[in-house]
Design an enzyme around this catalytic site. Structure first.
Site, PDB file in Angstrom:
ATOM      1  N   LYS A  90       0.869  -1.192   0.000  1.00 48.55           N
ATOM      2  CA  LYS A  90       0.000   0.000   0.000  1.00 48.55           C
ATOM      3  C   LYS A  90       0.895   1.229   0.000  1.00 48.55           C
ATOM      4  O   LYS A  90       1.959   1.234   0.665  1.00 48.55           O
ATOM      5  CB  LYS A  90      -0.857  -0.045   1.264  1.00 48.55           C
ATOM      6  CG  LYS A  90      -1.891   1.058   1.406  1.00 48.55           C
ATOM      7  CD  LYS A  90      -2.674   0.835   2.704  1.00 48.55           C
ATOM      8  CE  LYS A  90      -3.834   1.800   2.830  1.00 48.55           C
ATOM      9  NZ  LYS A  90      -4.590   1.560   4.087  1.00 48.55           N
ATOM     10  N   SER A 118      -9.350   1.484   3.341  1.00 51.49           N
ATOM     11  CA  SER A 118      -8.526   2.276   2.448  1.00 51.49           C
ATOM     12  C   SER A 118      -7.474   1.459   1.697  1.00 51.49           C
ATOM     13  O   SER A 118      -6.762   2.029   0.862  1.00 51.49           O
ATOM     14  CB  SER A 118      -7.840   3.386   3.235  1.00 51.49           C
ATOM     15  OG  SER A 118      -7.041   2.832   4.243  1.00 51.49           O
ATOM     16  N   SER A 140      -9.569  -0.856   7.418  1.00 50.84           N
ATOM     17  CA  SER A 140      -9.025  -0.673   6.068  1.00 50.84           C
ATOM     18  C   SER A 140      -8.287  -1.851   5.468  1.00 50.84           C
ATOM     19  O   SER A 140      -7.909  -1.772   4.298  1.00 50.84           O
ATOM     20  CB  SER A 140      -8.106   0.551   6.044  1.00 50.84           C
ATOM     21  OG  SER A 140      -8.880   1.717   6.192  1.00 50.84           O
TER      22      SER A 140
END
Lengths: 493, 71
Positions: free
Chosen positions: A110, A185, A209
């Site tokens: 990420k 996210s 997330s």
């Protein structure tokens, strides 16, 4: 641009495997099913020299280039660096150096995880050109494990949202239906692993997330116990609720990945001095006698009926496998939403305090909206959240005297379409069943447990005692192997 | 030099069809919308009182959790 291996490529004699044929290696094209093999299967093929890390990485990069236009799972693709890592992995294996199950395996991160020499944007305009000179601890650990990092995944801006609709880099799309969100996210991470663009992606989880995008995309995502995986070098959102963990296609792959990244890190002030543990050992131990509680408050009328049905079926499956399941009630959860909100908003406002003064106009509208709410919270409200946290921790520690694993849906709703996800109601619901466990710091994993009539994945969340990450993985593995949802593949064009 | 990923320009055959709603990006809330949302946030936080943070006489009986509560 990747260098191709040709018959003329010179490899020093002492690094050549005894059966290596450069001409054969250069021409062979791996088949499509390659991208969905497990970490263990790929590792076996690498070690049997059926496949090289270079070949594997090239195939992964080509697939990523082909599908990223549709999915937008990556902000940065690290082709040159990845090929160099793959070449090094092949050379090391040929020399008899085996760094473990992730050696030579393509993964991604990420875009919150610092990567030395490669931009780390946080999904933001503010950091669009930031190139760190040091790796995050987790980045370093994965490099040391021989993993091949192919790129940085798209995310909700600064991880402060649950839809992964990013105004600066575009929305990530759900591989099962590209009109729908993947969840956030860590949406890019989930989309990438489910679409076969790598074997694992490291995500982060402050309110859900990792688990939410895992659930909406049909992946496995674990939020480990708070402090188990280092947050050093990962852009923060809420210091006391940020957790780092892997997203994968299977529970075993998650356990293998957790082995590589778990452990005490003096660079992280919240890092736990918990003894090293092998999260794959005992994975096949089964659930006989396991006491499983189904949280009644998360199976109510506000939950999509298909999701309730899938979760109840999963609990029944665990019972058939030997667990003892019962429905339990914790009324306090109905009053707990404010704790995560007060704490995460206040801490986020503190983290962003300077940029809100100097770069306010560079934030996306929804993240700026949340941060503006956060700026207006008072110290008394923040402390109310922390006081509530103490009550909730005590209640749940007491609960785990009577059960071993708590199960809930991972999310009360199915993945909305991208336009639908902009509404206040969906946004409020998306993290409704995950946020509490960030407040508590308990380990929680989401595994696929069904598919809606409309073809959208449904996730089952399993929560355990502090540092019983192995226990929830064992229960998740038993369910996964029995149910088989992890074998489904999206037809991404 | 690592390259930025190719921007999402997939053909219509491979990407979800654009709708009228897709053309409207996320926008900033109006002042009334913001105030209403903030009132909801305040109320959500106030509901934490139901966990018994103060006793019936109003005395604070629960202190905050330590930030590093697993240490």
């Amino acid at each position: 641009m990747a260098r191709s291996l040709t018959p003329d490529t010179h490899i020093p004699q002492n690094l050549q495997p005894t059966t290596w044929n450069p001409a054969k290696e250069a021409r062979r094209v791996p088949d499509e099913s390659l991208h969905y093999q497990s970490i263990r299967e790929i590792g076996d093929r690498l070690r049997r020299r059926e496949l090289s890390a270079v070949e594997l990485t090239r195939a992964t990069l080509e697939r990523t280039e082909r599908l990223n236009g549709t999915l937008n799972a990556f902000i940065t693709i690290m082709a040159e660096k990845a090929m160099a890592q793959a070449e090094a992995a092949d050379a090391a294996l040929a020399a008899g150096t085996d760094l473990g199950p992730l050696h030579g395996v393509p993964i991604s991160l990420k875009d919150l995880y610092q990567t030395a020499g490669v931009r780390t944007t946080g999904g933001s305009k503010i950091l669009a050109d930031w190139v760190p000179d040091t790796d995050a601890t987790t980045t370093r650990l994965l490099n040391e494990a021989g993993a091949v990092v192919t790129g940085k995944n798209n995310l909700h801006e600064f991880a402060f949202g649950a839809t992964n609709e990013n105004p600066h880099y575009g929305p990530t799309r759900n591989p099962w239906n590209t009109a729908h969100i993947p969840g956030g996210s860590s949406g890019g991470s989930a989309a990438a692993v489910v679409a076969g663009l790598g074997w694992m992606s490291m995500g982060s989880d402050t309110g859900g997330s990792i688990r939410l995008p895992a659930a909406l995309c049909g992946a496995v995502g674990i939020k480990p116990t708070y402090g188990l995986v280092s947050r050093a070098g990962v852009l923060p959102l809420s210091w006391s609720q940020d957790h780092c963990g892997p997203l994968t296609r299977t529970v075993e792959d998650a356990a293998i990945s957790l082995n590589a990244v778990a452990g005490y890190d003096p660079a992280d002030p919240a890092s736990a001095k918990h003894p090293a543990q092998d999260y794959t050992a005992g994975l096949t131990g089964g659930v006989t006698g396991l006491r499983v509680g189904m949280l009644r408050e998360y199976l109510g009328a506000n939950v999509n009926p298909e999701i309730v049905a899938a979760v109840r079926a999963a609990a029944l499956a665990l019972e058939h496998l030997g667990a003892r399941t019962e429905e339990i009630s914790v009324p306090a959860v109905n009053q707990s939403d404010g704790a995560g909100m007060a704490i995460s908003y206040s801490e986020a406002a503190s983290i962003h305090e300077q940029w809100l003064r100097t770069n306010r106009d560079d934030y996306g509208a929804d993240v700026l909206d949340r941060l503006t709410h956060a700026e207006k919270l008072t110290a008394v409200q923040y402390l109310k959240g922390q006081r509530a946290r103490r009550v909730l921790v005590d209640r749940f520690i007491a609960l785990f005297n009577t059960i071993d694993v708590l199960v809930t849906p991972s999310c009360p709703i199915l993945a909305p379409t991208i336009p639908e996800s902009r509404g206040n109601a969906p946004r409020a619901q998306l993290l409704g069943f995950t946020r509490l466990f960030n407040v508590l710091g308990l380990p929680a994993v989401s595994v696929p447990c069904g598919v809606s009539a409309s073809g959208l994945p449904i996730g089952l969340q399993l929560i355990g005692r502090p540092f019983d990450d192995a226990g929830i993985l064992r229960a998740a593995y038993a369910y996964e192997q029995d149910a088989g949802w992890h074998t489904r593949r999206p037809a991404v064009q | 030099m690592e390259q930025a990923a190719t921007p999402p320009t997939a053909s219509p055959a491979t990407q979800a069809p654009m709708t009228a709603s897709d053309d409207n990006p996320i926008s900033a809330p109006t002042t009334d919308e913001f105030d209403a949302a903030h009132a909801t946030i305040r109320a959500t936080i106030e509901r934490l009182e139901g966990l018994g943070l103060n006793n019936e006489g109003g005395r604070a009986v629960v202190e905050p959790a330590s930030v590093f509560h697993w240490q």
